[in-house]
Design a protein around this motif. Structure first.
Motif, PDB file in Angstrom:
ATOM      1  N   GLN A  37      -4.989   7.929  27.310  1.00 47.08           N
ATOM      2  CA  GLN A  37      -3.669   8.178  26.761  1.00 47.08           C
ATOM      3  C   GLN A  37      -3.034   6.851  26.367  1.00 47.08           C
ATOM      4  O   GLN A  37      -2.946   5.928  27.168  1.00 47.08           O
ATOM      5  N   PRO A  39       0.470   5.260  24.208  1.00 49.49           N
ATOM      6  CA  PRO A  39       1.817   5.673  23.790  1.00 49.49           C
ATOM      7  C   PRO A  39       1.815   6.239  22.375  1.00 49.49           C
ATOM      8  O   PRO A  39       1.287   5.630  21.449  1.00 49.49           O
ATOM      9  N   GLY A  40       2.403   7.421  22.213  1.00 47.95           N
ATOM     10  CA  GLY A  40       2.531   8.022  20.888  1.00 47.95           C
ATOM     11  C   GLY A  40       1.275   8.684  20.355  1.00 47.95           C
ATOM     12  O   GLY A  40       1.288   9.219  19.247  1.00 47.95           O
ATOM     13  N   LEU A  41       0.192   8.678  21.150  1.00 46.16           N
ATOM     14  CA  LEU A  41      -1.071   9.250  20.648  1.00 46.16           C
ATOM     15  C   LEU A  41      -1.550  10.437  21.463  1.00 46.16           C
ATOM     16  O   LEU A  41      -2.647  10.939  21.222  1.00 46.16           O
TER      17      LEU A  41
ATOM     18  N   GLU B   5      -0.282  18.626  15.597  1.00 41.66           N
ATOM     19  CA  GLU B   5       0.857  17.767  15.349  1.00 41.66           C
ATOM     20  C   GLU B   5       2.122  18.367  15.953  1.00 41.66           C
ATOM     21  O   GLU B   5       2.406  19.550  15.739  1.00 41.66           O
ATOM     22  N   SER B   8       8.284  15.149  15.801  1.00 43.63           N
ATOM     23  CA  SER B   8       8.503  13.790  16.274  1.00 43.63           C
ATOM     24  C   SER B   8       9.744  13.748  17.147  1.00 43.63           C
ATOM     25  O   SER B   8      10.721  14.432  16.925  1.00 43.63           O
ATOM     26  N   PRO B  10      12.136  11.028  19.898  1.00 41.77           N
ATOM     27  CA  PRO B  10      12.466  11.858  21.055  1.00 41.77           C
ATOM     28  C   PRO B  10      13.535  12.898  20.734  1.00 41.77           C
ATOM     29  O   PRO B  10      14.277  12.747  19.789  1.00 41.77           O
ATOM     30  N   THR B  86       7.714  14.371  28.836  1.00 40.13           N
ATOM     31  CA  THR B  86       6.947  14.497  27.601  1.00 40.13           C
ATOM     32  C   THR B  86       6.230  15.838  27.615  1.00 40.13           C
ATOM     33  O   THR B  86       5.611  16.209  28.622  1.00 40.13           O
ATOM     34  N   GLN B 104       0.419  14.677  19.909  1.00 37.22           N
ATOM     35  CA  GLN B 104       0.832  13.350  20.371  1.00 37.22           C
ATOM     36  C   GLN B 104       1.936  13.401  21.407  1.00 37.22           C
ATOM     37  O   GLN B 104       2.241  12.396  22.037  1.00 37.22           O
ATOM     38  N   THR B 106       5.913  15.226  22.627  1.00 33.15           N
ATOM     39  CA  THR B 106       7.323  15.069  22.275  1.00 33.15           C
ATOM     40  C   THR B 106       8.092  14.731  23.535  1.00 33.15           C
ATOM     41  O   THR B 106       7.985  15.440  24.541  1.00 33.15           O
TER      42      THR B 106
END
Lengths: 114, 112
Positions: A37, A39-41, B5, B8, B10, B86, B104, B106
């Motif tokens: 993991q 960040p952001g992926l 997907e 996006s 936060p 998250t 990814q 949120t």
């Protein structure tokens, strides 16, 4: 006791070193997985194993290898660590395949490659 | 295009509001859909799964699936600060037989 354990929990190593991350489970599951993991992926699959004799590459297997020593143990190795392998690594397990099968995650190993 | 997907972030909502988390997927053969919650520094934990079109409710959580639109969502009603985490959408089946493909994530923050 935790059902899925990972050792070590934190590791700092240097570029070029070989490192092994270990995963053990007491859930009796056949299927085991290694993710990283960043960040952001999200979570990206490195390797997975559906039983002791079955090992498969995931989407990002380059630079990694695995060993399934027993039903309960699945190890991830970095033969020559590089800085972009710095990440949080998770092991997971699941039972035989059903549509609703949950994957159970270990606590994670935070790896830093300097 | 990413296989899975998520919207996006936060995402920030006030306490008591409805939080809406969205996820789209590209593999039309996908069969099962999961929502995991991950607190900072912790491992993901499953909160909902769904594999039939429509809504599935569990307490304050509702998962919605529309396979024709290749869209899955998670609604959290009466959001609490403890919901701040998250949220990871994961998809199973199709070409990823037996495996999960994750979005990814949120980041949701519920402020008092």
């Amino acid at each position: 006791d935790a059902d899925v354990t990972q050792t070590p929990r934190n590791r700092i190593t240097k570029t070029g070193k070989r490192i092994m991350l270990e995963c053990s489970q007491t859930k009796g599951h056949d299927r085991m997985y290694w993710y990283r993991q960043d960040p952001g992926l999200g979570l990206r699959l490195i390797y997975y194993s559906f039983d002791v004799k079955d090992i498969n590459k995931g989407e990002i297997s380059d630079g990694y290898s695995v060993s399934r020593q027993a039903q309960a143990k699945f190890s991830l190795s970095l033969e020559s660590a590089i800085p972009n392998q710095t990440a949080l690594y998770f092991c997971a397990t699941s039972d035989v395949d059903r549509d609703w099968n949950e994957q159970f995650f270990g606590p994670g190993t935070r790896l830093t490659v300097l | 295009q990413k296989e899975v997907e998520q919207n996006s972030g936060p995402l920030s909502v006030p306490e008591g509001a409805i939080a809406s988390l969205n996820c789209t997927y590209s593999d039309r053969g996908s069969q099962s859909f999961f929502w995991y919650r991950q607190y900072s520094g912790k491992s993901p934990e499953l909160i909902m799964f769904i594999y039939s079109n429509g809504d599935k409710e569990d307490g304050r959580f509702t998962a919605q699936l529309n396979k024709a639109s290749q869209y899955v969502s998670l609604l959290i009603r009466d959001s609490q600060p403890s919901d701040s985490a998250t949220y990871l959408c994961a998809v199973k089946g199709g070409t990823s037989y037996g495996k999960l493909t994750f979005g990814q994530g949120t980041i949701l923050t519920v402020h008092p």
